[in-house]
Design a protein around this motif. Sequence first.
Motif, PDB file in Angstrom:
ATOM      1  N   ARG A 142       0.807  -1.220   0.000  1.00  0.00           N
ATOM      2  CA  ARG A 142       0.000   0.000   0.000  1.00  0.00           C
ATOM      3  C   ARG A 142       0.841   1.271   0.000  1.00  0.00           C
ATOM      4  O   ARG A 142       0.480   2.255  -0.643  1.00  0.00           O
ATOM      5  N   TRP A 143       1.950   1.268   0.726  1.00  0.00           N
ATOM      6  CA  TRP A 143       2.681   2.501   0.966  1.00  0.00           C
ATOM      7  C   TRP A 143       3.889   2.700   0.057  1.00  0.00           C
ATOM      8  O   TRP A 143       4.452   3.793   0.012  1.00  0.00           O
ATOM      9  N   PHE A 144       4.319   1.659  -0.641  1.00  0.00           N
ATOM     10  CA  PHE A 144       5.530   1.757  -1.450  1.00  0.00           C
ATOM     11  C   PHE A 144       5.288   1.251  -2.860  1.00  0.00           C
ATOM     12  O   PHE A 144       4.641   0.214  -3.060  1.00  0.00           O
ATOM     13  N   VAL A 145       5.810   2.000  -3.834  1.00  0.00           N
ATOM     14  CA  VAL A 145       5.935   1.526  -5.207  1.00  0.00           C
ATOM     15  C   VAL A 145       7.414   1.330  -5.497  1.00  0.00           C
ATOM     16  O   VAL A 145       7.834   0.264  -5.946  1.00  0.00           O
ATOM     17  N   ALA A 146       8.209   2.364  -5.207  1.00  0.00           N
ATOM     18  CA  ALA A 146       9.664   2.227  -5.251  1.00  0.00           C
ATOM     19  C   ALA A 146      10.157   1.638  -3.935  1.00  0.00           C
ATOM     20  O   ALA A 146       9.494   1.748  -2.899  1.00  0.00           O
ATOM     21  N   ARG A 147      11.289   1.002  -3.987  1.00  0.00           N
ATOM     22  CA  ARG A 147      11.973   0.448  -2.804  1.00  0.00           C
ATOM     23  C   ARG A 147      11.201  -0.666  -2.113  1.00  0.00           C
ATOM     24  O   ARG A 147      11.424  -0.927  -0.922  1.00  0.00           O
ATOM     25  N   ARG A 148      10.314  -1.329  -2.815  1.00  0.00           N
ATOM     26  CA  ARG A 148       9.569  -2.413  -2.158  1.00  0.00           C
ATOM     27  C   ARG A 148      10.491  -3.536  -1.692  1.00  0.00           C
ATOM     28  O   ARG A 148      10.316  -4.093  -0.608  1.00  0.00           O
ATOM     29  N   GLY A 149      11.459  -3.884  -2.540  1.00  0.00           N
ATOM     30  CA  GLY A 149      12.382  -4.941  -2.152  1.00  0.00           C
ATOM     31  C   GLY A 149      13.177  -4.581  -0.918  1.00  0.00           C
ATOM     32  O   GLY A 149      13.358  -5.399  -0.005  1.00  0.00           O
ATOM     33  N   LEU A 150      13.660  -3.325  -0.863  1.00  0.00           N
ATOM     34  CA  LEU A 150      14.416  -2.862   0.298  1.00  0.00           C
ATOM     35  C   LEU A 150      13.564  -2.914   1.555  1.00  0.00           C
ATOM     36  O   LEU A 150      14.007  -3.404   2.608  1.00  0.00           O
ATOM     37  N   VAL A 151      12.336  -2.411   1.462  1.00  0.00           N
ATOM     38  CA  VAL A 151      11.456  -2.380   2.627  1.00  0.00           C
ATOM     39  C   VAL A 151      11.117  -3.802   3.085  1.00  0.00           C
ATOM     40  O   VAL A 151      11.100  -4.096   4.284  1.00  0.00           O
ATOM     41  N   THR A 152      10.852  -4.689   2.121  1.00  0.00           N
ATOM     42  CA  THR A 152      10.569  -6.087   2.481  1.00  0.00           C
ATOM     43  C   THR A 152      11.748  -6.693   3.225  1.00  0.00           C
ATOM     44  O   THR A 152      11.572  -7.397   4.236  1.00  0.00           O
ATOM     45  N   GLY A 153      12.958  -6.427   2.752  1.00  0.00           N
ATOM     46  CA  GLY A 153      14.140  -6.954   3.432  1.00  0.00           C
ATOM     47  C   GLY A 153      14.298  -6.392   4.828  1.00  0.00           C
ATOM     48  O   GLY A 153      14.636  -7.112   5.771  1.00  0.00           O
ATOM     49  N   ILE A 154      14.039  -5.080   4.986  1.00  0.00           N
ATOM     50  CA  ILE A 154      14.160  -4.453   6.301  1.00  0.00           C
ATOM     51  C   ILE A 154      13.139  -5.036   7.277  1.00  0.00           C
ATOM     52  O   ILE A 154      13.467  -5.354   8.430  1.00  0.00           O
ATOM     53  N   LEU A 155      11.902  -5.203   6.813  1.00  0.00           N
ATOM     54  CA  LEU A 155      10.865  -5.735   7.697  1.00  0.00           C
ATOM     55  C   LEU A 155      11.103  -7.207   8.015  1.00  0.00           C
ATOM     56  O   LEU A 155      10.756  -7.676   9.101  1.00  0.00           O
TER      57      LEU A 155
END
Length: 439
Positions: free
Chosen positions: A148-161
């Motif tokens: 919902r909140w990301f279009v760019a950096r989804r992979g980065l955010v998934t890795g961080i979470l």
Amino acid sequence: MLSGVTQTTDNAAAEYAPRRRFLPRIHRAWIVAAVTFVTIIGGAAFNSLPGLLIDPLHQWFGWSRGEIGLAVSLDMALYGLTAPFAAALMDRFGIRRVVVVALSTVAAGALASYWMTALWQLMLYWGVLVGLGTGSMAMAFSATVTNRWFVARRGLVTGILTAAGASGQLVFLPLCAWIIDEHGWQPASVTVALAALVVVPFVWLLMRDHPADVGLAPYGGTYVEKPAPTTGAAARTLRVLFEAARTGPFWLLAGSFAICGASTNGLIRTHFVPSAQDHGMHITAAASLLAVIGVFDIIGTVFSGWLTDRFDARRLLAVYYALRGVSLLILPMLLAPAVHPPMVFFIVFYGLDWVATVPPTLALCREQYGEDSAIVFGWVLASHQVGAALVAFLGGVARDLTGSYDLVWYASGALCATAALMALLIRRRQDTGVSAAAG
């Protein structure tokens, strides 16, 4: 002269203006991601404690390890069975409400266990309440926030979470082990409850269900209106299950992933610490080793994702399960009162392999079931937790009957060999003729 001064001043202003214009501003999406990160860290406290409680509860109440393992298995089973519906709950009621209720439910279960005196209360507090609460904050939570909140950096955010769970495990496992060793199991249970309650205000005040709630576009995307609450998501979740269950690949994926859960959450996370204590290792040392596994599983998962993009996912799974099985067969020979280099090597190796199975399993779900792959993976993840639940219970029973965990390690090693074979039996979608949309 004046014009020269004016020109110099104008040049300085022009040089300074871009600096002011382009001062970085934090997008609200990163604040939401940070709250999600903290929430998942808090969730790691709930997942860290059950394995540490087996011996203290056995000594305090006289309950058998099988009875305590049954409560842990109920927790894991409900976690897995709730997870496929978590996204539907968030679509219907919103992320913030679902997570606040889930955190409160877990805190209530952990806090109520402080006063428990009977086994049925352990089943209710840690089995039912904690299981339902943690299941509502499972993988669907981070996936929903990211989508919902990301279009760019989804992979980065998934890795961080993803790293948040391991980070929380690194913090809470040694902490809870120290509290149990110094003050007993009740303060550790209260600590877990407080960890949940502390997060609640942050979620309520800072979490938002959708970027449109605050008039923003998702990070890296364009503005979209918030969709209306959906009421048919749960029905679709069940429909996809029934359709996928009519295909062979689903059962091979679910079966192999059930063995994955049995040999990780059900076995190592639940029984490694009490097994190490059986061999004279201090509880804090054993818990610290378990926490280190959580660190290396981040590296293993990222590397596995890289390999999945380049190699046959079925063969990767076969290799992962085969190597895991071999390591479990060797583990009984490595357990000792002190931590020595071969045990450290096992911890590092097992950590790298811990959730390395997720990227290729998800890739195979995507290949086989197309648009429904996320829901199918939710059910495959449920099988993972059911497998974990069975071994959490049966491992305790085996320890009660034989006085040792050795049989559990050997049996799990054999199961991993079966999972390796099951992975190789999955046929590529173009060979099966199965619809990518429905299975």
